[in-house]
Every structure is written in C-alpha cells, then in structure tokens.
Design a protein around this motif. Structure first.
Motif, short mmCIF file in Angstrom:
data_model
loop_
_atom_site.label_atom_id
_atom_site.label_comp_id
_atom_site.label_asym_id
_atom_site.label_seq_id
_atom_site.Cartn_x
_atom_site.Cartn_y
_atom_site.Cartn_z
N GLY A 204 0.74 -1.18 -0.03
CA GLY A 204 -0.12 -0.03 -0.17
C GLY A 204 0.90 1.25 -0.07
O GLY A 204 0.41 2.29 -0.61
N SER A 205 2.22 1.28 0.73
CA SER A 205 2.85 2.27 0.72
C SER A 205 4.30 1.97 1.11
O SER A 205 4.70 0.75 1.33
N VAL A 206 5.04 3.09 1.10
CA VAL A 206 6.53 2.85 1.57
C VAL A 206 6.94 3.97 2.07
O VAL A 206 6.50 5.24 1.62
N ASP A 207 7.68 4.11 3.21
CA ASP A 207 8.34 5.03 3.84
C ASP A 207 9.68 5.38 3.44
O ASP A 207 10.48 4.58 3.28
N GLY A 213 16.17 14.78 5.45
CA GLY A 213 15.81 14.01 6.59
C GLY A 213 14.38 13.68 7.00
O GLY A 213 14.14 13.44 8.26
N VAL A 214 13.68 14.48 6.16
CA VAL A 214 12.14 14.44 6.54
C VAL A 214 11.45 13.12 6.12
O VAL A 214 11.71 12.51 4.95
N LYS A 215 10.78 12.51 7.14
CA LYS A 215 10.06 11.25 6.55
C LYS A 215 8.57 11.20 5.64
O LYS A 215 8.26 12.15 6.30
#
Length: 567
Positions: A204-207, A213-215
């Motif tokens: 569904g998604s990936v981080d 450096g922002v997630k």
C-alpha cells in the motif's frame, strides 16, 4: 513555439500513420473472426469462456438483441463495481484500511468506469483499495473499451452487409477484442512501464526519507497494469489523483510519448478497418484525413497559446510561456500535445492541469469534446460517432446534387438521418441543459472554486467531459458532492448509451439494405471535396451549438486576460 516542438508533433503523427495499417489489419481479423497468431495460445481460453457462459459465438444477433445484451452486460458490471466500492472496508486487498465509499461517490464512480468516462471525484491513492483499483475499476478499463470496439464492428457490418438481418454477436466481439487485442498489448505495455520506473506491487505504501531528513509516506500499488489499459483503452482514470502528471504513472519523456501514441493507435487503426470492411480502404483514409486535420488545428492553437504565455505575467516582468500547472520534465509542447490528444480521444488522462492553461489553450480540450470526440475519439466510440456525422454529411451532399444520398453503397434515407440526428443531439442537449441548471442553483454554484467566466468554464467543462465520456476536468471544481455526483452520473450514462442505441438501430437498418453501386451521379466520398465537407459539418455543428457557451466562458476569460483583469 520552437522547431523542436514542431518536430515532436510531426514525429508523433508520423509514427501513428505508420502504425495505422498494421493495427487496422489486426482489427480487421478480429472483425471477421479470423484466426490470428495468438489463437494457438488463447484459442482454448476463448472457447472455455463460451462453454462456461453457454454462448454460441456463431449465432448472430439482430441489432435489438445485440443492444439488449450489451446493455444488460454493462448494467451488471456497474452494479458489481458499486458493490465493491461500498463494501471496500470489509474486503481484502486493502492494506491502508480505507472505508467503503459513500453511496453517491460509489454510484458516480461505477457509472463513470462502466461508460468508459473514468471521471474521478476522488483521489485514488487516498480513497481506493488495491482490490477496488484492480477488480472494481481496471476490469472496466478492459470491458468498456472492448464494448466500444465491438459496437464499431456492428456498425461496420451494417455498412458492409447486404440484405442481412444480423450485425454480429456481442459476446464474441467483446471476447475477441479483449483476448487478442487489449490483453496482450497491455501485458507488454505494463512490462515496459515497470522497466521505466512505474510501480507494480500489492503493497500500500513505502516510507522514505528526503534529502532534508524528513520522513514521507509514498502511496504505491498495482500502478503499471492499470496505467497500460487506461491509456490503450482511452479510459483515463489514474491510480493517483495527479494522473499522468504523477512520476509514478508517467516518469519519463519516453513514457509520455508512448502513452500519447497508445491513446490514438487503436482509433487510427479502426479507420483503416472500416475501409477494408466496406471494400474500399480509401474511405478509411478519407475519415482519417479529417481526424488529422482537426487534430492538427487544435494542437496548433493550444501550443501557440501556451507558448505565448500570460500577458498579465509578462507585464509584471515574468517572461516566457505558460508553465503553470505543467511538469517541468515535459514542458509546454509535450503538455499541450498531451492535452489535445487526451481530449481528441475519449481518454481524459492528463499530464498537466487543464485548469491552468491559458483561456484559449484550455478552450481547445473543451471544444474537442464538444465536437463529439470524433477527432479520433475513444476506441470504437470515435469511429461510430464519426460515421454518424458522415451520414449527415452525405444527406447534405444529397440535397446539393438533388438525389437520394448514398454512402459506401448504401442509400441513406429518412430513418438513418433521423436516428443520426437523435444520437448527435443528445450531446448538446444534456451538456447545455445541465450546465444551465448548475449555473443558477445553489448546489451547482458551490462547485467551482473560481469566479466569473473561468468559474462558468469549470461547470461547462465538467458536463462536457461527462456527456462526452472523456473524464478530464478543469480541476478547480469540487465535484465530490451529492449534487455533482448525481448530475454527472446521469450525464455520463446518457452520453454513452443514448448514442449507442440509435447507432445500433442505424446498423440494423443499413444491413438490411441492398448494395447500390456508385454511378455518375453519386457524390464521391473519398476525395478532397468530401474531406472538406466533413470538416465543415463537424465544425459547424460544434461551433454553432456551443459558441454562445464558449463566449461566456473561455473567450470572455481570454478577453479579460488581455485587458489585464482577473476574477
């Protein structure tokens, strides 16, 4: 405008012309039900479908039975998709845990994909599960496209057959088009997109972490498989809200070119198939000539206006063309060309926001749809819509030469002309009627985010897109409301099926007629005079019908821009 820009446009048209006959030959084999090289692999699958469904593909149908089976098939598919969208929250294949959609959004979306419109009042990555995208929506990308081509085949048989009572078998036509055309090309196409960087996953998604450096959480899913058939089948509904402007749907200049080519290639091929079916390929080339003339005229205006830019910004010291709403990786020419392609066909996919085009640049996509999307049109729908205009054109020609009009060996009489007028009239009747209502009622006026002529243009574009089964929009309109979902849903259904039924009646009427050979008094329908007459008929009907509404919207917006006024 630049030389490089015109080279891109010329190369695009040149590649399509080179592909026209090969695609037309393949389509003609399917039209006749002949064996293809893929039959050795897919033939058992086709026969298995027939056995499971209890269908005899050799049993032909009259136009009424063909129409009833087509309508029932599409109605069942629509209800199937409605159920999936409503039950999405409890069904598998939902990694992000999305709840089921509202009743009005589910109904609007089900109608939208059934009618090959793919209008989206939602953002796919934040609304639809993977199962909904794959089973609820992508299935329509194949079957609504196959339905359009099957219907074109039925009309071709009406012109080609002599004293016949049937126009083919809907189930056989739809199955063959899906198995031997849409599915094989889509598989190869999807693999090309995956190799180019388009995601294809059930995740569904990936981080990810940015350079700062922002997630960030990026939505993923089975994108490539949906992207391939959405373009090839002139569907247009994107996996992501940004559609083909999103780098996960359209990552490079090469994918952008291939996506544009895939939108047009079947429509180009069907013109050759028609000529072959009626025994004179010059007839198909004449039709294609009209389409190319209208397409290049629209492309020229759109590219000219976008390259010229906004004089208000020029006055403020911001030079150059209009890059608002466009991806820098494509630029002005590729974005302008894409906009004209997607609205000349019944696709609606976008790689730039039409709402951010200049007033006249944005008018061209709008006007393309208002012409009946016959410049090339959707797969199948474009050619059968074009042939309705051809019937009116030969009627006008018959009045000029003082004899009963004929077209490809069939006399065009009062019944065919009345049915053609009925099918063509639905477009302006619903577009202008619903636009007028929505421009005065409170629920309608709550939709557009802009005021003045541009706000009116957003309403006009929405109903034009819905009735024309295009699906693109001036994105400044908030359409996910009970009012707009209901009104646009009705518009999409009328725009699709209230054209199809009269068209099939024409097919049945023509199939029953005798062949009338051309004589010295016949009006020629393959030369420059015929091409000019067709261009004139299409432009006059579109221009005279919609000019007042265009004057209130894009034209007034353009004049205000020149005067330095904003709303």
């Amino acid at each position: 405008m630049t030389i490089q820009g015109w080279i891109l446009i010329a190369a695009f048209v040149g590649i399509l012309l080179a592909l026209t006959k090969p695609m037309g030959l393949w389509l003609h084999a399917l039209y006749e039900g002949r064996r293809t090289p893929l039959h050795s692999v897919l033939g058992p699958v086709e026969r298995g479908f027939y056995r499971l469904a209890g269908i005899d593909p050799t049993q032909e149908q009259g136009w009424r039975r063909y129409a009833v089976h087509m309508l029932l098939f599409n109605a069942v598919l629509m209800m199937f998709t409605y159920a999936i969208l409503r039950l999405q929250g409890v069904l598998p294949g939902n990694p992000l845990g999305f709840a089921g959609t509202s009743q009005h959004l589910a109904a609007n979306t089900a109608i939208s994909f059934t009618t090959n419109t793919n209008w989206q009042s939602y953002a796919g990555e934040s609304t639809m599960s993977n199962l909904s995208q794959m089973l609820g929506l992508t299935i329509h990308n194949f079957l609504s496209s196959a339905t359009g081509i099957a219907l074109a085949f039925a009309l071709f048989r009406g012109f080609a057959r002599r004293e016949a009572k049937t126009v083919g078998n809907f189930w056989a036509d739809c199955t063959r088009v899906t198995l031997y055309l849409l599915l094989p090309i889509s598989i190869v196409y999807a693999l090309f997109l995956i190799a180019s960087g388009v995601p294809q996953t059930l995740a569904g998604s990936v981080d990810v972490a940015t350079l700062e450096g922002v997630k960030q959480t990026l939505a993923l899913g089975p994108v490539a498989s949906q992207e391939a058939i959405k373009m090839l089948g002139t569907n247009g509904g994107g996996f992501f809200n940004a559609n083909s402007a999103h780098p996960f749907e359209n990552p490079t200049a090469l994918t952008n070119l291939v996506e544009m080519l895939s939108i047009f290639v079947i429509g180009f091929g069907l013109t050759w198939t028609f000529g072959k079916a009626v025994g004179n390929t010059k007839q198909g080339w004449a039709i294609l000539s009209v389409m190319v003339i209208l397409f290049l005229a629209g492309t020229t205006v759109a590219y000219w206006q976008e390259a010229a830019g906004n004089p208000i910004l020029h006055h403020l010291g911001v030079a150059g063309g209009n890059m608002e709403g466009k991806e820098v990786r494509f630029g002005i020419v590729a974005s302008s060309l894409f906009a004209v392609v997607t609205t000349a066909a019944s696709c609606g996919a976008v790689n730039a926001m039409h709402d951010s085009f200049t007033a006249l640049g944005g008018m061209i996509p709008l006007f393309n749809i208002q012409l009946g999307e016959v410049v090339v049109g959707g797969v199948g729908a474009g050619i059968y819509g074009f042939l309705l205009f051809a019937i009116l054109a030969v009627f006008v020609a018959g009045l000029m030469v003082g004899r009963t009009p004929e077209y490809v060996g069939k006399k065009i009489e009062a019944r065919e002309v009345k049915l053609a007028v009925l099918a063509i009239a639905i477009l302006p009747l619903v577009i202008l009627g619903m636009t007028a209502i929505s421009s005065v009622v409170a629920d309608g006026l709550a939709g557009p985010l802009n005021k003045g002529p541009h706000g009116f243009g957003e309403i006009l574009y929405a109903f034009t897109s819905a009735v024309g089964n295009n699906g693109s929009a001036f994105a400044g309109i908030s359409a996910n409301t009970p009012y707009y979902n209901a009104m646009l849903g009705v518009a999409m259904w009328l725009g699709r099926f209230f054209v199809i039924v009269p068209m099939l009646a024409i097919a049945g009427s023509l199939a029953a007629k005798k062949y009338t050979p051309a004589s010295a008094g016949s009006f020629p329908t393959t030369g420059a005079l015929w091409v000019g007459l067709l261009v004139g008929i299409i432009m006059i009907l579109g221009g005279l019908t919609f000019l007042p509404s265009l004057a209130l919207g894009p034209i007034a917006d353009h004049l205000a821009m020149i005067a330095g006024k904003t709303f």
